[in-house]
Write an enzyme that holds these catalytic residues in place. Structure first.
Site, short mmCIF file in Angstrom:
data_model
loop_
_atom_site.label_atom_id
_atom_site.label_comp_id
_atom_site.label_asym_id
_atom_site.label_seq_id
_atom_site.Cartn_x
_atom_site.Cartn_y
_atom_site.Cartn_z
N ARG A 41 0.84 -1.21 0.00
CA ARG A 41 0.00 0.00 0.00
C ARG A 41 0.86 1.25 0.00
O ARG A 41 0.56 2.22 -0.66
CB ARG A 41 -0.88 0.00 1.25
CG ARG A 41 -2.21 -0.52 0.95
CD ARG A 41 -3.30 0.02 1.85
NE ARG A 41 -4.38 -0.96 1.75
CZ ARG A 41 -4.57 -1.90 2.65
NH1 ARG A 41 -3.85 -1.96 3.73
NH2 ARG A 41 -5.52 -2.80 2.47
N ARG A 67 7.12 3.34 3.12
CA ARG A 67 7.31 2.87 4.49
C ARG A 67 8.50 1.92 4.55
O ARG A 67 8.55 0.95 3.78
CB ARG A 67 6.04 2.15 4.97
CG ARG A 67 6.08 1.74 6.42
CD ARG A 67 4.68 1.44 6.95
NE ARG A 67 4.10 0.17 6.49
CZ ARG A 67 4.44 -1.01 6.97
NH1 ARG A 67 5.37 -1.12 7.89
NH2 ARG A 67 3.86 -2.11 6.51
N GLY A 126 -0.76 -19.26 10.86
CA GLY A 126 0.50 -18.63 11.29
C GLY A 126 1.42 -18.40 10.13
O GLY A 126 1.46 -19.19 9.17
N GLU A 160 -9.95 -13.38 16.30
CA GLU A 160 -10.10 -12.09 15.59
C GLU A 160 -11.07 -11.19 16.36
O GLU A 160 -11.98 -11.71 17.03
CB GLU A 160 -10.72 -12.35 14.21
CG GLU A 160 -9.95 -13.29 13.33
CD GLU A 160 -8.81 -12.60 12.60
OE1 GLU A 160 -8.77 -11.36 12.61
OE2 GLU A 160 -7.95 -13.31 12.06
N LYS A 219 -12.81 -24.43 3.85
CA LYS A 219 -11.69 -25.37 3.75
C LYS A 219 -12.16 -26.78 3.37
O LYS A 219 -11.55 -27.44 2.52
CB LYS A 219 -10.91 -25.38 5.06
CG LYS A 219 -10.20 -24.04 5.32
CD LYS A 219 -9.69 -23.92 6.75
CE LYS A 219 -8.97 -22.61 6.99
NZ LYS A 219 -8.68 -22.37 8.41
N GLU A 251 -1.41 -24.96 -1.97
CA GLU A 251 -1.22 -25.81 -0.79
C GLU A 251 -1.55 -25.08 0.52
O GLU A 251 -2.11 -25.65 1.45
CB GLU A 251 0.25 -26.29 -0.75
CG GLU A 251 0.57 -27.21 0.40
CD GLU A 251 -0.23 -28.50 0.35
OE1 GLU A 251 0.04 -29.33 -0.50
OE2 GLU A 251 -1.15 -28.66 1.18
N ASP A 306 -15.37 -20.54 8.12
CA ASP A 306 -13.96 -20.76 7.75
C ASP A 306 -13.72 -22.25 7.48
O ASP A 306 -13.09 -22.63 6.49
CB ASP A 306 -13.06 -20.25 8.89
CG ASP A 306 -11.59 -20.46 8.60
OD1 ASP A 306 -11.03 -19.68 7.81
OD2 ASP A 306 -11.00 -21.41 9.14
N ILE A 358 0.17 -28.03 6.84
CA ILE A 358 -0.01 -29.47 6.58
C ILE A 358 -0.10 -29.68 5.06
O ILE A 358 -0.95 -29.06 4.41
CB ILE A 358 -1.30 -30.00 7.24
CG1 ILE A 358 -1.30 -29.74 8.75
CG2 ILE A 358 -1.49 -31.49 6.94
CD1 ILE A 358 -2.58 -30.17 9.46
N1 HSE Z 1 -8.84 -18.27 11.16
C1 HSE Z 1 -8.22 -19.52 10.84
C2 HSE Z 1 -8.14 -20.41 12.07
C3 HSE Z 1 -6.84 -19.42 10.29
O1 HSE Z 1 -8.48 -19.98 13.17
O2 HSE Z 1 -7.76 -21.54 11.92
C4 HSE Z 1 -6.78 -19.01 8.87
O3 HSE Z 1 -7.33 -19.98 8.02
#
Ligand code: HSE
Length: 427
Positions: free
Chosen positions: A46, A50, A302, A190, A205, A129, A201, A136
């Site tokens: 952005r 910086r 992470g 979050e 997946k 991946e 989420d 994993i």
């Molecule tokens: N918010 C997700 C979790 C991580 O708590 O596993 C990102 O996919």
């Protein structure tokens, strides 16, 4: 080394920086594996003014055209996250012949067909991946390691935030709201945790994993989805007493008639390895016809874990840029509608402690073909009875019809909780 592969990063936040650092710190090993020098040539940010310690200022740009329009860029590493503009930028890069590496679960879950089509059109590879279970290598395992197998079932703990919350509730016997507030204070959840705690989420997946495992385009909107917001500390305590742990399990299962997709809080046997997946870790359990049962475990989020998978994809694409392999996503296997799960259930009911009440409950369940496996009753301090039932397998429609009729009986009967019980291939 004679070949150089030039990367254009779209984004240089936590994950981008971790990937940049990994490519720099392990440059020799990565070059040896890739058969080419891997160079981050440009990075979209952005604010290019910086200062970013350790990052060559000359690579920073605020214009996406500097990357997508530069013929010298071989691989676009998409790290913007979110549906748009990430999806359109990836599609454009692929159509123009640039390979793409991404960690974007939303783009893959919602637009896999479009992205695979763009990959075919441009003759450019797409690798993702890091989009599921971060560190994993589950995508690679499904696509390559199991190619001789037919997969019957994929189940996973695919969300670290909810697993952390459920583990804390179980370890400390405290309620959902208290643990969530604490997890937010500590930065483990979050500020807006709704996508995690409501199961969306995990639905993104599991739809990506199911699409690959079953060769069928699966959309998150087709996943029967319940999160953990209604899981009570009492359920966790009762589950433990009967030999189970409660986990948010994402499930894709081939049954007679089609494929079932669900994300639900589920009782799993306490002696199964999946019950011991702690804190923010992820796990995937698979049943396949040749190999049998498989289980994967590791960090599902992470920067470092995600960078590990992104770097593996970059190496793979640099080594074999021409090995075009977008998965074929047919629509041959029908998808079973929401509400069509078949399985065992745990029920927690509150009832007045008077003659005939247990008989009424058993009669309704029996009338709908739901057979009781075990039934336990205990007295509450207010004089009512708490009835805990584990059923045998039955169709979801039968379970729901029975619970509806129990609610209509009146008589002070109340269903406090109803969850699936999954033996994960065991007893
Ligand atoms: N918010 C997700 C979790 C991580 O708590 O596993 C990102 O996919």
């Amino acid at each position: 080394m004679s070949r150089t592969i030039r990367l254009g990063f779209l984004g240089l936040g936590n994950i981008g920086s971790a990937t940049y650092n990994l490519l720099r710190d392990k440059a020799d090993r990565i070059a040896e594996r890739a058969g080419a020098e891997i160079r981050v040539a440009k990075a979209l940010v952005r604010d290019a003014s910086r200062p970013r310690p350790g990052v060559d200022r000359g690579i920073l740009t605020e214009s996406v055209e500097d990357i997508l329009g530069d013929p010298a860029i071989d691989i676009v590493v998409e790290l913007l996250g979110g549906e748009e503009p990430a999806t359109s930028l990836m599609a454009r890069a692929l159509r123009s012949g640039k390979a793409v590496v991404t960690a974007n679960k939303l783009a893959l879950a919602l637009h896999a067909r479009e992205l695979f089509e763009a990959s075919r059109e441009g003759g450019a590879r797409l690798a993702f991946e890091a989009s599921v279970a971060a560190g994993i290598p589950i995508i690679r395992s499904l696509r390559e390691g199991l190619s001789a197998n037919s997969v019957a079932k994929v189940e996973g703990i695919l969300n670290g935030t909810t697993n952390y919350i459920l583990c804390q509730m179980a370890e400390r016997g405290v309620g959902y709201a208290e643990v969530l507030a604490e997890a937010q204070r500590l930065g483990y959840a979050e500020p807006d945790p709704s996508s995690d705690v409501e199961g969306r989420d995990s639905a993104y997946k599991i739809s990506i994993l199911a699409s690959l495992a079953f060769g069928r385009a699966c959309s998150p909107s087709e996943v029967s989805c319940r999160g953990i917001t209604e899981v009570d500390a009492l359920d966790i305590a009762y589950a433990r007493r009967f030999g189970y742990a409660i986990k948010l399990v994402a499930l894709a299962e081939r049954r007679e008639g089609g494929l079932y997709l669900g994300v639900q809080p589920t009782l799993i046997p306490a002696d199964h390895p999946m019950a011991h997946v702690g804190g923010p870790f992820n796990s995937v359990f698979l049943q396949a016809d040749v190999v049998g049962d498989l289980m994967f475990y590791g960090p599902g989020a992470g920067p470092k874990a995600t960078a590990s998978s992104l770097a593996a994809d970059i190496v793979d694409l640099a080594r074999e840029p021409g090995a075009l392999d977008p998965p074929e996503l047919g629509s041959g296997l029908p998808l079973l509608p929401a509400g069509s799960r078949v399985g065992r259930r745990y029920l927690r009911l509150l009832a007045p402690d008077e003659p005939g009440i247990l008989g009424k409950i058993a009669t309704v369940l029996g009338a709908w073909g739901v057979s009781i496996q075990t039934l336990t009753q205990e007295l509450c301090p207010d004089g009512r009875a708490r009835v805990l039932i584990f059923t045998h397998e039955a169709a979801e429609s039968s379970h729901e019809a029975a619970l509806g009729e129990i609610a209509r009986l009146g008589a002070g009967l109340e269903t406090e909780s109803a969850m699936w019980v999954d033996s994960l291939g065991g007893r």
